[in-house]
Design a protein around this motif. Structure first.
Motif, PDB file in Angstrom:
ATOM      1  N   GLU A 165      -5.371   5.593   0.564  1.00  0.00           N
ATOM      2  CA  GLU A 165      -4.335   4.515   0.475  1.00  0.00           C
ATOM      3  C   GLU A 165      -4.577   4.043  -0.793  1.00  0.00           C
ATOM      4  O   GLU A 165      -5.928   3.528  -1.308  1.00  0.00           O
ATOM      5  CB  GLU A 165      -4.359   3.640   1.807  1.00  0.00           C
ATOM      6  CG  GLU A 165      -3.919   3.828   3.290  1.00  0.00           C
ATOM      7  CD  GLU A 165      -4.114   3.136   4.181  1.00  0.00           C
ATOM      8  OE1 GLU A 165      -3.399   2.019   4.334  1.00  0.00           O
ATOM      9  OE2 GLU A 165      -5.149   3.061   4.915  1.00  0.00           O
ATOM     10  N   TYR A 166      -3.631   3.537  -1.362  1.00  0.00           N
ATOM     11  CA  TYR A 166      -3.975   2.749  -2.836  1.00  0.00           C
ATOM     12  C   TYR A 166      -2.968   1.597  -3.000  1.00  0.00           C
ATOM     13  O   TYR A 166      -1.597   1.717  -2.290  1.00  0.00           O
ATOM     14  CB  TYR A 166      -4.138   3.836  -3.926  1.00  0.00           C
ATOM     15  CG  TYR A 166      -2.713   4.405  -4.256  1.00  0.00           C
ATOM     16  CD1 TYR A 166      -1.824   4.013  -5.351  1.00  0.00           C
ATOM     17  CD2 TYR A 166      -2.345   5.622  -3.713  1.00  0.00           C
ATOM     18  CE1 TYR A 166      -0.750   4.767  -5.760  1.00  0.00           C
ATOM     19  CE2 TYR A 166      -1.266   6.080  -3.725  1.00  0.00           C
ATOM     20  CZ  TYR A 166      -0.249   5.515  -5.069  1.00  0.00           C
ATOM     21  OH  TYR A 166       0.890   6.069  -5.324  1.00  0.00           O
ATOM     22  N   LEU A 198       0.910  -1.282  -0.052  1.00  0.00           N
ATOM     23  CA  LEU A 198       0.099  -0.045  -0.157  1.00  0.00           C
ATOM     24  C   LEU A 198       1.000   1.288   0.091  1.00  0.00           C
ATOM     25  O   LEU A 198       2.068   1.338   0.527  1.00  0.00           O
ATOM     26  CB  LEU A 198      -0.940   0.202   1.308  1.00  0.00           C
ATOM     27  CG  LEU A 198      -1.944  -0.957   1.395  1.00  0.00           C
ATOM     28  CD1 LEU A 198      -2.782  -1.026   2.562  1.00  0.00           C
ATOM     29  CD2 LEU A 198      -3.001  -0.880   0.101  1.00  0.00           C
ATOM     30  N   LYS A 199       0.221   2.387  -0.789  1.00  0.00           N
ATOM     31  CA  LYS A 199       1.016   3.643  -0.721  1.00  0.00           C
ATOM     32  C   LYS A 199      -0.010   4.437  -0.083  1.00  0.00           C
ATOM     33  O   LYS A 199      -1.222   4.326  -0.130  1.00  0.00           O
ATOM     34  CB  LYS A 199       1.448   4.062  -1.958  1.00  0.00           C
ATOM     35  CG  LYS A 199       2.443   2.997  -2.788  1.00  0.00           C
ATOM     36  CD  LYS A 199       2.791   3.234  -4.067  1.00  0.00           C
ATOM     37  CE  LYS A 199       3.727   2.475  -4.468  1.00  0.00           C
ATOM     38  NZ  LYS A 199       4.133   2.756  -5.890  1.00  0.00           N
ATOM     39  N   ALA A 246      -8.275   2.436   0.751  1.00  0.00           N
ATOM     40  CA  ALA A 246      -8.830   3.015   2.084  1.00  0.00           C
ATOM     41  C   ALA A 246      -8.946   4.630   1.484  1.00  0.00           C
ATOM     42  O   ALA A 246      -8.171   4.895   1.207  1.00  0.00           O
ATOM     43  CB  ALA A 246      -8.268   2.788   3.302  1.00  0.00           C
ATOM     44  N   ILE A 247      -9.783   5.233   2.255  1.00  0.00           N
ATOM     45  CA  ILE A 247     -10.102   6.486   2.392  1.00  0.00           C
ATOM     46  C   ILE A 247     -10.192   6.995   3.685  1.00  0.00           C
ATOM     47  O   ILE A 247     -11.119   6.490   4.526  1.00  0.00           O
ATOM     48  CB  ILE A 247     -11.278   7.342   1.692  1.00  0.00           C
ATOM     49  CG1 ILE A 247     -11.005   6.822   0.048  1.00  0.00           C
ATOM     50  CG2 ILE A 247     -11.438   8.683   1.545  1.00  0.00           C
ATOM     51  CD1 ILE A 247     -12.359   7.085  -0.827  1.00  0.00           C
ATOM     52  N   PRO A 254     -11.656   1.369   5.111  1.00  0.00           N
ATOM     53  CA  PRO A 254     -11.529   0.574   3.694  1.00  0.00           C
ATOM     54  C   PRO A 254     -12.378   0.680   2.610  1.00  0.00           C
ATOM     55  O   PRO A 254     -13.801   0.917   2.967  1.00  0.00           O
ATOM     56  CB  PRO A 254     -11.709  -1.035   4.193  1.00  0.00           C
ATOM     57  CG  PRO A 254     -11.219  -0.933   5.671  1.00  0.00           C
ATOM     58  CD  PRO A 254     -11.949   0.374   6.205  1.00  0.00           C
ATOM     59  N   VAL A 255     -11.937   0.484   1.667  1.00  0.00           N
ATOM     60  CA  VAL A 255     -12.989   0.625   0.347  1.00  0.00           C
ATOM     61  C   VAL A 255     -12.989  -0.674  -0.436  1.00  0.00           C
ATOM     62  O   VAL A 255     -11.886  -0.903  -1.141  1.00  0.00           O
ATOM     63  CB  VAL A 255     -12.458   1.865  -0.761  1.00  0.00           C
ATOM     64  CG1 VAL A 255     -13.217   1.864  -1.743  1.00  0.00           C
ATOM     65  CG2 VAL A 255     -12.375   3.260   0.095  1.00  0.00           C
ATOM     66  N   PRO A 256     -14.075  -1.578  -0.328  1.00  0.00           N
ATOM     67  CA  PRO A 256     -14.110  -2.640  -1.124  1.00  0.00           C
ATOM     68  C   PRO A 256     -13.881  -2.580  -2.657  1.00  0.00           C
ATOM     69  O   PRO A 256     -14.443  -1.305  -3.148  1.00  0.00           O
ATOM     70  CB  PRO A 256     -15.587  -3.371  -0.808  1.00  0.00           C
ATOM     71  CG  PRO A 256     -16.207  -2.306  -0.205  1.00  0.00           C
ATOM     72  CD  PRO A 256     -15.238  -0.990   0.186  1.00  0.00           C
TER      73      PRO A 256
END
Length: 111
Positions: free
Chosen positions: A18-19, A6-7, A54-55, A59-61
């Motif tokens: 996070e991406y 993750l970055k 994630a924002i 978490p963003v599914p």
């Protein structure tokens, strides 16, 4: 199969994003979620949006359909999309004479 690292970036409005790099299976899921034969431009935009993990720590599914891809994009907003684009597509350093599209070993061999 290991998950890409993750970055994290912060948008100009303070949103923490996070991406991660999409895996090949992620790309297949995104194509399936699209529900149509997307244009290359649409797919690039969707891949960028779907790289979000994630924002602000939530978490963003991975979206399961086109509407969810659009909702994630709207949640990011223009500010978040701009920050994500800048992070994933950095401008090359000016005047270094290197071609940023080539891997370092190829660029060296070219010179």
């Amino acid at each position: 199969m290991s998950t890409p690292p993750l970055k994290e970036i912060t948008s100009s409005s303070g949103m923490r994003i996070e991406y991660k790099e999409n895996t090949p299976s992620d790309v297949l899921r995104i194509l399936e979620a699209a529900g149509f034969d997307p244009t290359p431009s649409w797919m690039k935009y969707a891949l960028m949006i779907c790289s979000v993990y994630a924002i602000d720590g939530i978490p963003v599914p991975l979206p399961q359909n086109k509407a969810q891809i659009e909702q994630t994009g709207d949640r990011l907003g223009v500010d978040g999309i701009s920050a994500l684009f800048d992070a994933q597509h950095p401008e090359p350093a000016k005047g270094d004479g290197k071609d940023p599209t080539l891997p370092p070993e190829t660029a060296q061999a070219k010179n």
